[in-house]
Enzyme design. Structure first.
Site, mmCIF file in Angstrom:
data_model
loop_
_atom_site.group_PDB
_atom_site.id
_atom_site.type_symbol
_atom_site.label_atom_id
_atom_site.label_comp_id
_atom_site.label_asym_id
_atom_site.label_seq_id
_atom_site.Cartn_x
_atom_site.Cartn_y
_atom_site.Cartn_z
ATOM 1 C CG ASP A 275 -6.465 0.350 0.654
ATOM 2 O OD1 ASP A 275 -5.338 0.373 1.190
ATOM 3 O OD2 ASP A 275 -7.513 0.682 1.250
ATOM 4 C CG HIS B 196 -1.620 1.251 1.511
ATOM 5 N ND1 HIS B 196 -2.933 1.483 1.190
ATOM 6 C CD2 HIS B 196 -1.168 2.403 2.090
ATOM 7 C CE1 HIS B 196 -3.257 2.703 1.557
ATOM 8 N NE2 HIS B 196 -2.206 3.283 2.113
ATOM 9 C CD GLU B 197 2.320 3.474 3.850
ATOM 10 O OE1 GLU B 197 2.650 4.559 3.347
ATOM 11 O OE2 GLU B 197 1.338 3.346 4.603
ATOM 12 C CD GLU C 289 -4.304 6.518 2.452
ATOM 13 O OE1 GLU C 289 -4.052 5.316 2.638
ATOM 14 O OE2 GLU C 289 -3.428 7.401 2.414
ATOM 15 C CG HIS D 27 0.357 6.196 -0.631
ATOM 16 N ND1 HIS D 27 -0.829 6.692 -1.105
ATOM 17 C CD2 HIS D 27 0.078 5.686 0.600
ATOM 18 C CE1 HIS D 27 -1.784 6.496 -0.206
ATOM 19 N NE2 HIS D 27 -1.259 5.872 0.833
HETATM 20 ZN ZN LIG Z 1 -1.940 5.258 2.702
#
Ligand SMILES: [Zn+2]
Length: 414
Positions: A356, A274-275, A352, A278
Protein backbone atom coordinates in the site's frame (compact mmCIF):
# COMPACT_ATOMS: atom_id res chain seq x y z
CA UNK A 1 -7.70 -45.21 25.09
CA UNK A 2 -3.96 -44.66 24.78
CA UNK A 3 -2.24 -41.46 25.86
CA UNK A 4 -1.60 -40.61 22.21
CA UNK A 5 -5.28 -41.05 21.30
CA UNK A 6 -6.21 -38.66 24.11
CA UNK A 7 -3.51 -36.19 23.02
CA UNK A 8 -4.70 -36.18 19.39
CA UNK A 9 -8.32 -35.80 20.49
CA UNK A 10 -7.21 -32.89 22.65
CA UNK A 11 -5.44 -31.23 19.67
CA UNK A 12 -8.41 -31.68 17.32
CA UNK A 13 -11.06 -30.56 19.77
CA UNK A 14 -8.76 -27.85 21.16
CA UNK A 15 -8.14 -26.34 17.72
CA UNK A 16 -11.88 -26.36 17.06
CA UNK A 17 -12.58 -24.82 20.49
CA UNK A 18 -10.05 -22.05 19.83
CA UNK A 19 -11.60 -21.43 16.43
CA UNK A 20 -15.11 -21.24 17.91
CA UNK A 21 -14.02 -18.92 20.71
CA UNK A 22 -12.25 -16.55 18.30
CA UNK A 23 -15.31 -16.53 16.02
CA UNK A 24 -17.44 -15.62 19.01
CA UNK A 25 -15.13 -12.67 19.79
CA UNK A 26 -15.42 -11.67 16.14
CA UNK A 27 -19.22 -11.66 16.30
CA UNK A 28 -19.11 -9.50 19.44
CA UNK A 29 -16.75 -7.10 17.68
CA UNK A 30 -19.29 -6.87 14.85
CA UNK A 31 -21.62 -4.83 17.07
CA UNK A 32 -19.47 -1.70 16.70
CA UNK A 33 -20.86 1.34 14.84
CA UNK A 34 -19.74 2.27 11.31
CA UNK A 35 -16.00 3.19 11.37
CA UNK A 36 -15.34 6.92 10.73
CA UNK A 37 -13.52 6.32 7.42
CA UNK A 38 -16.60 4.53 6.04
CA UNK A 39 -19.31 6.92 7.21
CA UNK A 40 -19.55 8.61 3.82
CA UNK A 41 -19.47 5.31 1.92
CA UNK A 42 -22.11 3.14 3.65
CA UNK A 43 -25.55 3.93 4.98
CA UNK A 44 -27.13 2.16 7.96
CA UNK A 45 -28.96 -0.31 5.75
CA UNK A 46 -25.88 -1.38 3.78
CA UNK A 47 -23.85 -1.65 7.01
CA UNK A 48 -26.51 -3.87 8.58
CA UNK A 49 -26.41 -6.01 5.44
CA UNK A 50 -22.63 -6.46 5.75
CA UNK A 51 -23.05 -7.45 9.42
CA UNK A 52 -25.73 -9.98 8.49
CA UNK A 53 -23.48 -11.38 5.73
CA UNK A 54 -20.62 -11.89 8.23
CA UNK A 55 -23.00 -13.58 10.71
CA UNK A 56 -24.45 -15.86 8.05
CA UNK A 57 -20.98 -16.95 6.89
CA UNK A 58 -19.89 -17.45 10.47
CA UNK A 59 -22.83 -19.74 11.16
CA UNK A 60 -21.94 -21.86 8.15
CA UNK A 61 -18.27 -22.01 9.19
CA UNK A 62 -19.32 -23.10 12.68
CA UNK A 63 -21.53 -25.93 11.42
CA UNK A 64 -19.02 -27.16 8.84
CA UNK A 65 -16.23 -27.01 11.46
CA UNK A 66 -18.36 -29.00 13.86
CA UNK A 67 -19.16 -31.66 11.24
CA UNK A 68 -15.46 -31.92 10.39
CA UNK A 69 -14.47 -32.44 14.01
CA UNK A 70 -17.13 -35.13 14.42
CA UNK A 71 -15.91 -36.85 11.25
CA UNK A 72 -12.28 -36.83 12.38
CA UNK A 73 -13.12 -38.03 15.88
CA UNK A 74 -15.19 -40.88 14.42
CA UNK A 75 -12.29 -41.80 12.09
CA UNK A 76 -10.02 -41.89 15.11
CA UNK A 77 -12.26 -43.88 17.45
CA UNK A 78 -13.86 -46.28 14.95
CA UNK A 79 -10.71 -47.05 12.94
CA UNK A 80 -12.16 -45.67 9.70
CA UNK A 81 -8.71 -44.86 8.28
CA UNK A 82 -7.88 -48.54 8.75
CA UNK A 83 -10.93 -49.50 6.67
CA UNK A 84 -9.82 -47.05 3.92
CA UNK A 85 -6.31 -48.48 4.08
CA UNK A 86 -7.60 -52.06 3.72
CA UNK A 87 -9.70 -51.00 0.70
CA UNK A 88 -6.61 -49.44 -0.89
CA UNK A 89 -4.64 -52.65 -0.22
CA UNK A 90 -7.45 -54.71 -1.80
CA UNK A 91 -7.28 -52.65 -5.02
CA UNK A 92 -3.50 -52.26 -5.50
CA UNK A 93 -0.16 -53.85 -4.67
CA UNK A 94 2.92 -51.94 -3.61
CA UNK A 95 3.39 -49.00 -1.24
CA UNK A 96 3.09 -46.27 -3.84
CA UNK A 97 -0.04 -47.38 -5.72
CA UNK A 98 -1.69 -48.35 -2.44
CA UNK A 99 -0.68 -45.01 -0.99
CA UNK A 100 -2.16 -43.11 -3.94
CA UNK A 101 -5.41 -45.10 -3.64
CA UNK A 102 -5.52 -44.34 0.09
CA UNK A 103 -5.00 -40.61 -0.56
CA UNK A 104 -7.69 -40.78 -3.24
CA UNK A 105 -10.22 -42.36 -0.87
CA UNK A 106 -9.44 -39.90 1.95
CA UNK A 107 -9.68 -36.92 -0.46
CA UNK A 108 -12.96 -38.19 -1.86
CA UNK A 109 -14.41 -38.64 1.64
CA UNK A 110 -13.31 -35.17 2.71
CA UNK A 111 -14.72 -33.69 -0.51
CA UNK A 112 -18.08 -35.37 0.06
CA UNK A 113 -18.21 -33.95 3.59
CA UNK A 114 -17.43 -30.40 2.44
CA UNK A 115 -19.61 -30.45 -0.70
CA UNK A 116 -22.98 -29.61 0.93
CA UNK A 117 -21.37 -26.62 2.64
CA UNK A 118 -19.87 -25.23 -0.52
CA UNK A 119 -23.23 -25.70 -2.31
CA UNK A 120 -24.93 -23.81 0.52
CA UNK A 121 -22.28 -21.07 0.47
CA UNK A 122 -22.61 -20.47 -3.29
CA UNK A 123 -26.33 -20.99 -3.91
CA UNK A 124 -27.81 -19.81 -0.62
CA UNK A 125 -25.51 -17.24 1.05
CA UNK A 126 -23.86 -15.68 -2.01
CA UNK A 127 -27.20 -15.76 -3.82
CA UNK A 128 -29.06 -14.09 -0.96
CA UNK A 129 -26.59 -11.19 -0.78
CA UNK A 130 -26.54 -10.69 -4.53
CA UNK A 131 -23.02 -12.00 -5.30
CA UNK A 132 -23.64 -15.32 -6.96
CA UNK A 133 -23.39 -15.62 -10.73
CA UNK A 134 -22.35 -19.30 -10.77
CA UNK A 135 -24.81 -21.58 -12.51
CA UNK A 136 -25.23 -25.18 -11.27
CA UNK A 137 -23.61 -26.34 -14.52
CA UNK A 138 -20.55 -24.12 -13.93
CA UNK A 139 -20.38 -25.27 -10.30
CA UNK A 140 -20.27 -28.91 -11.42
CA UNK A 141 -17.73 -28.38 -14.21
CA UNK A 142 -15.50 -26.37 -11.83
CA UNK A 143 -15.55 -29.29 -9.37
CA UNK A 144 -14.81 -31.84 -12.07
CA UNK A 145 -11.91 -29.79 -13.42
CA UNK A 146 -10.64 -29.42 -9.86
CA UNK A 147 -10.69 -33.19 -9.34
CA UNK A 148 -8.97 -33.78 -12.67
CA UNK A 149 -6.26 -31.26 -11.83
CA UNK A 150 -5.90 -32.82 -8.38
CA UNK A 151 -5.26 -36.20 -10.03
CA UNK A 152 -2.95 -34.91 -12.78
CA UNK A 153 -0.83 -32.75 -10.46
CA UNK A 154 -1.41 -34.33 -7.05
CA UNK A 155 -0.75 -37.97 -8.01
CA UNK A 156 2.81 -37.48 -9.39
CA UNK A 157 3.69 -35.18 -6.47
CA UNK A 158 2.37 -37.65 -3.90
CA UNK A 159 3.98 -40.62 -5.69
CA UNK A 160 7.36 -38.85 -5.72
CA UNK A 161 7.18 -37.95 -2.05
CA UNK A 162 6.15 -41.49 -1.07
CA UNK A 163 8.94 -42.97 -3.17
CA UNK A 164 11.65 -40.76 -1.65
CA UNK A 165 10.48 -41.42 1.89
CA UNK A 166 10.40 -45.14 1.18
CA UNK A 167 13.72 -45.40 -0.67
CA UNK A 168 16.01 -43.12 1.36
CA UNK A 169 15.50 -43.93 5.00
CA UNK A 170 17.31 -41.17 6.91
CA UNK A 171 17.47 -38.38 4.35
CA UNK A 172 14.29 -39.24 2.49
CA UNK A 173 12.60 -36.13 3.90
CA UNK A 174 15.35 -33.89 2.56
CA UNK A 175 15.16 -35.28 -0.98
CA UNK A 176 11.34 -35.29 -0.88
CA UNK A 177 11.49 -31.65 0.24
CA UNK A 178 13.72 -30.72 -2.73
CA UNK A 179 11.43 -32.62 -5.07
CA UNK A 180 8.25 -30.98 -3.70
CA UNK A 181 9.85 -27.52 -3.96
CA UNK A 182 10.88 -28.07 -7.59
CA UNK A 183 7.42 -29.45 -8.37
CA UNK A 184 5.57 -26.51 -6.79
CA UNK A 185 7.89 -24.07 -8.56
CA UNK A 186 7.13 -25.72 -11.91
CA UNK A 187 3.38 -25.58 -11.17
CA UNK A 188 3.60 -21.85 -10.39
CA UNK A 189 5.35 -21.41 -13.71
CA UNK A 190 2.78 -23.23 -15.84
CA UNK A 191 -0.28 -22.08 -13.87
CA UNK A 192 -0.91 -18.87 -15.86
CA UNK A 193 -0.43 -20.67 -19.18
CA UNK A 194 -2.16 -24.02 -18.65
CA UNK A 195 -4.17 -24.02 -15.45
CA UNK A 196 -5.87 -20.63 -15.07
CA UNK A 197 -7.27 -20.58 -18.65
CA UNK A 198 -9.14 -23.80 -17.77
CA UNK A 199 -11.27 -21.77 -15.37
CA UNK A 200 -11.34 -18.27 -16.87
CA UNK A 201 -11.11 -16.57 -20.23
CA UNK A 202 -8.20 -14.10 -20.54
CA UNK A 203 -8.88 -11.28 -23.02
CA UNK A 204 -6.16 -8.69 -23.75
CA UNK A 205 -7.19 -5.25 -22.50
CA UNK A 206 -8.19 -3.00 -25.41
CA UNK A 207 -6.21 0.11 -26.28
CA UNK A 208 -7.57 3.14 -24.52
CA UNK A 209 -7.31 5.34 -21.48
CA UNK A 210 -6.98 2.49 -18.95
CA UNK A 211 -4.33 0.61 -20.90
CA UNK A 212 -2.34 3.81 -21.43
CA UNK A 213 -2.53 4.68 -17.72
CA UNK A 214 -1.38 1.19 -16.62
CA UNK A 215 1.46 1.02 -19.16
CA UNK A 216 2.49 4.57 -18.28
CA UNK A 217 2.68 3.68 -14.59
CA UNK A 218 4.57 0.41 -15.22
CA UNK A 219 7.04 2.12 -17.56
CA UNK A 220 7.67 5.00 -15.15
CA UNK A 221 8.51 2.51 -12.41
CA UNK A 222 10.73 0.27 -14.57
CA UNK A 223 8.32 -2.63 -14.45
CA UNK A 224 8.08 -4.97 -17.43
CA UNK A 225 4.78 -6.64 -18.14
CA UNK A 226 4.13 -9.05 -20.97
CA UNK A 227 0.39 -8.47 -21.05
CA UNK A 228 -2.65 -6.91 -19.43
CA UNK A 229 -5.74 -9.09 -19.45
CA UNK A 230 -9.38 -8.84 -18.49
CA UNK A 231 -10.75 -12.05 -17.01
CA UNK A 232 -14.40 -13.03 -16.85
CA UNK A 233 -14.73 -13.14 -13.05
CA UNK A 234 -18.36 -12.07 -13.45
CA UNK A 235 -19.36 -15.55 -14.55
CA UNK A 236 -18.94 -16.74 -10.95
CA UNK A 237 -19.41 -13.72 -8.70
CA UNK A 238 -20.01 -9.98 -8.61
CA UNK A 239 -17.00 -9.54 -6.32
CA UNK A 240 -14.03 -7.75 -7.89
CA UNK A 241 -10.30 -8.54 -7.85
CA UNK A 242 -6.97 -8.08 -9.62
CA UNK A 243 -3.81 -10.14 -9.54
CA UNK A 244 -0.46 -10.92 -11.07
CA UNK A 245 0.63 -14.17 -12.58
CA UNK A 246 3.89 -15.50 -13.91
CA UNK A 247 7.57 -14.98 -13.21
CA UNK A 248 10.40 -12.97 -14.74
CA UNK A 249 9.55 -11.51 -18.11
CA UNK A 250 6.31 -13.47 -18.29
CA UNK A 251 4.51 -11.30 -15.75
CA UNK A 252 0.88 -10.71 -16.64
CA UNK A 253 -1.68 -8.48 -15.03
CA UNK A 254 -5.19 -9.89 -14.73
CA UNK A 255 -8.08 -7.55 -13.95
CA UNK A 256 -11.50 -8.95 -13.17
CA UNK A 257 -14.16 -7.52 -15.48
CA UNK A 258 -16.10 -6.71 -12.30
CA UNK A 259 -13.22 -4.44 -11.19
CA UNK A 260 -13.00 -2.60 -14.50
CA UNK A 261 -16.76 -2.04 -14.52
CA UNK A 262 -16.93 -0.50 -11.05
CA UNK A 263 -13.74 1.56 -10.69
CA UNK A 264 -12.25 4.69 -12.15
CA UNK A 265 -8.93 4.59 -14.02
CA UNK A 266 -6.98 6.17 -11.14
CA UNK A 267 -8.47 3.68 -8.67
CA UNK A 268 -7.49 0.72 -10.88
CA UNK A 269 -3.97 2.13 -11.26
CA UNK A 270 -3.86 2.42 -7.45
CA UNK A 271 -4.83 -1.26 -7.07
CA UNK A 272 -2.27 -2.32 -9.69
CA UNK A 273 0.45 -0.18 -8.15
CA UNK A 274 -0.17 -2.15 -4.94
CA UNK A 275 0.20 -5.45 -6.85
CA UNK A 276 3.36 -4.19 -8.60
CA UNK A 277 4.63 -3.21 -5.13
CA UNK A 278 4.43 -6.87 -4.08
CA UNK A 279 6.72 -7.75 -6.99
CA UNK A 280 9.12 -4.85 -6.65
CA UNK A 281 9.53 -5.36 -2.90
CA UNK A 282 10.20 -9.10 -3.41
CA UNK A 283 7.16 -10.14 -1.39
CA UNK A 284 6.20 -12.89 -3.82
CA UNK A 285 9.67 -14.45 -3.64
CA UNK A 286 9.77 -14.15 0.15
CA UNK A 287 6.32 -15.70 0.62
CA UNK A 288 7.43 -18.56 -1.62
CA UNK A 289 10.55 -18.93 0.55
CA UNK A 290 8.36 -19.03 3.67
CA UNK A 291 6.27 -21.81 2.18
CA UNK A 292 9.46 -23.74 1.24
CA UNK A 293 10.73 -23.44 4.83
CA UNK A 294 7.33 -24.47 6.22
CA UNK A 295 7.31 -27.52 3.94
CA UNK A 296 10.84 -28.42 5.08
CA UNK A 297 9.90 -28.24 8.77
CA UNK A 298 6.77 -30.30 8.07
CA UNK A 299 8.70 -33.00 6.16
CA UNK A 300 11.36 -33.19 8.88
CA UNK A 301 8.73 -33.62 11.62
CA UNK A 302 6.95 -36.16 9.43
CA UNK A 303 10.16 -38.19 9.09
CA UNK A 304 10.46 -38.32 12.90
CA UNK A 305 6.90 -39.58 13.30
CA UNK A 306 6.55 -42.02 10.38
CA UNK A 307 8.10 -44.96 12.21
CA UNK A 308 6.37 -44.24 15.50
CA UNK A 309 4.20 -47.31 16.06
CA UNK A 310 1.89 -45.88 18.77
CA UNK A 311 0.53 -43.36 16.23
CA UNK A 312 -0.79 -46.19 14.05
CA UNK A 313 -2.07 -48.07 17.07
CA UNK A 314 -3.99 -44.97 18.20
CA UNK A 315 -5.93 -45.05 14.90
CA UNK A 316 -6.37 -48.89 14.91
CA UNK A 317 -4.20 -49.29 11.77
CA UNK A 318 -3.35 -52.94 11.02
CA UNK A 319 -0.94 -52.49 8.08
CA UNK A 320 1.49 -49.62 8.48
CA UNK A 321 2.25 -47.64 5.30
CA UNK A 322 3.92 -44.29 4.65
CA UNK A 323 0.73 -42.87 3.12
CA UNK A 324 -1.30 -43.68 6.23
CA UNK A 325 1.46 -42.23 8.40
CA UNK A 326 1.34 -38.99 6.40
CA UNK A 327 -2.41 -38.56 6.94
CA UNK A 328 -2.26 -39.42 10.65
CA UNK A 329 0.73 -37.12 11.14
CA UNK A 330 -1.50 -34.17 10.14
CA UNK A 331 -3.55 -34.57 13.29
CA UNK A 332 -0.53 -34.76 15.58
CA UNK A 333 0.89 -31.74 13.79
CA UNK A 334 -2.16 -29.50 14.42
CA UNK A 335 -0.56 -27.15 17.03
CA UNK A 336 2.66 -26.54 15.09
CA UNK A 337 0.78 -26.06 11.84
CA UNK A 338 -1.49 -23.52 13.55
CA UNK A 339 1.54 -21.57 14.81
CA UNK A 340 3.15 -21.58 11.36
CA UNK A 341 -0.11 -20.36 9.76
CA UNK A 342 -0.30 -17.48 12.26
CA UNK A 343 3.31 -16.47 11.51
CA UNK A 344 2.80 -16.66 7.72
CA UNK A 345 -0.42 -14.59 7.91
CA UNK A 346 1.38 -12.00 10.02
CA UNK A 347 4.12 -11.76 7.41
CA UNK A 348 1.52 -11.46 4.66
CA UNK A 349 -0.33 -8.62 6.46
CA UNK A 350 2.94 -6.75 6.93
CA UNK A 351 3.61 -7.04 3.19
CA UNK A 352 0.13 -5.67 2.42
CA UNK A 353 0.92 -2.47 4.35
CA UNK A 354 4.25 -2.20 2.52
CA UNK A 355 2.60 -2.66 -0.89
CA UNK A 356 0.00 0.00 0.00
CA UNK A 357 2.80 2.41 0.94
CA UNK A 358 4.59 1.59 -2.32
CA UNK A 359 1.43 2.36 -4.30
CA UNK A 360 0.86 5.61 -2.41
CA UNK A 361 4.45 6.73 -3.00
CA UNK A 362 4.78 5.78 -6.67
CA UNK A 363 1.38 7.06 -7.81
CA UNK A 364 1.67 10.11 -5.54
CA UNK A 365 -2.03 9.55 -4.93
CA UNK A 366 -2.82 7.66 -1.69
CA UNK A 367 -6.48 8.73 -1.95
CA UNK A 368 -7.00 6.75 -5.15
CA UNK A 369 -6.03 3.49 -3.43
CA UNK A 370 -8.07 4.42 -0.34
CA UNK A 371 -11.12 5.03 -2.49
CA UNK A 372 -10.56 1.75 -4.32
CA UNK A 373 -10.22 -0.18 -1.04
CA UNK A 374 -13.38 1.43 0.36
CA UNK A 375 -15.30 0.59 -2.81
CA UNK A 376 -14.02 -3.02 -2.82
CA UNK A 377 -14.95 -3.53 0.85
CA UNK A 378 -18.37 -1.95 0.56
CA UNK A 379 -19.22 -3.88 -2.61
CA UNK A 380 -18.11 -7.20 -1.13
CA UNK A 381 -19.86 -6.53 2.23
CA UNK A 382 -16.56 -7.02 4.11
CA UNK A 383 -16.53 -7.08 7.88
CA UNK A 384 -15.25 -3.60 8.79
CA UNK A 385 -14.66 -4.36 12.47
CA UNK A 386 -13.04 -7.81 12.78
CA UNK A 387 -11.63 -8.83 16.19
CA UNK A 388 -7.78 -8.75 16.40
CA UNK A 389 -7.68 -12.43 17.46
CA UNK A 390 -9.75 -13.38 14.41
CA UNK A 391 -7.45 -11.27 12.21
CA UNK A 392 -4.37 -13.02 13.66
CA UNK A 393 -5.86 -16.44 12.95
CA UNK A 394 -7.48 -15.89 9.54
CA UNK A 395 -6.56 -12.67 7.75
CA UNK A 396 -3.88 -12.63 5.06
CA UNK A 397 -4.75 -8.93 4.56
CA UNK A 398 -4.98 -6.33 7.33
CA UNK A 399 -8.49 -5.07 8.19
CA UNK A 400 -9.40 -2.43 5.62
CA UNK A 401 -9.89 0.30 8.25
CA UNK A 402 -6.22 -0.09 9.35
CA UNK A 403 -5.09 0.10 5.74
CA UNK A 404 -7.05 3.32 5.17
CA UNK A 405 -5.60 4.76 8.39
CA UNK A 406 -2.04 3.96 7.21
CA UNK A 407 -2.74 5.52 3.79
CA UNK A 408 -4.13 8.66 5.43
CA UNK A 409 -0.93 8.98 7.45
CA UNK A 410 1.14 8.85 4.25
CA UNK A 411 -1.17 11.41 2.67
CA UNK A 412 -0.64 13.74 5.63
CA UNK A 413 3.15 13.62 5.19
CA UNK A 414 3.09 14.22 1.43
ZN1 LIG B 1 -1.68 -7.25 -1.71
Amino acid sequence: MTFLTALILFFIIGAWGLETWVSKLNLQSLKQPIPASFKHAVDAEKYAKSQAYTRHNDKLAFISGFVNVIAVVLCLLLGIFNIFNEWAAAIFNGQIMQGLAFFGIVSLASMLISLPFSIYKTFVIEEKYGFNRTTPKLFITDRLKGILLGVILGAPLAAGILWFFQTFATFGWLIAWGFATAFLFAVQYVAPIWIMPLFNKFTPLEDGELRKAIEGFAHKNGFNISGIFIIDGSKRSNKANAFFTGFGKQKRIALFDTLVNTMSTEEIVGVLAHEIGHCKLNHIKRMFLTSIITTGITFFCLSLVLKYEPLYAAFHIEHVTIAVGMVLFNFLYTPLSLIMTIIASHQSRKYEFEADAFAARTTGNPSALSKALIKLSVNSLSNLTPHPAYVALHYSHPPVVSRIKALNKIKATQ
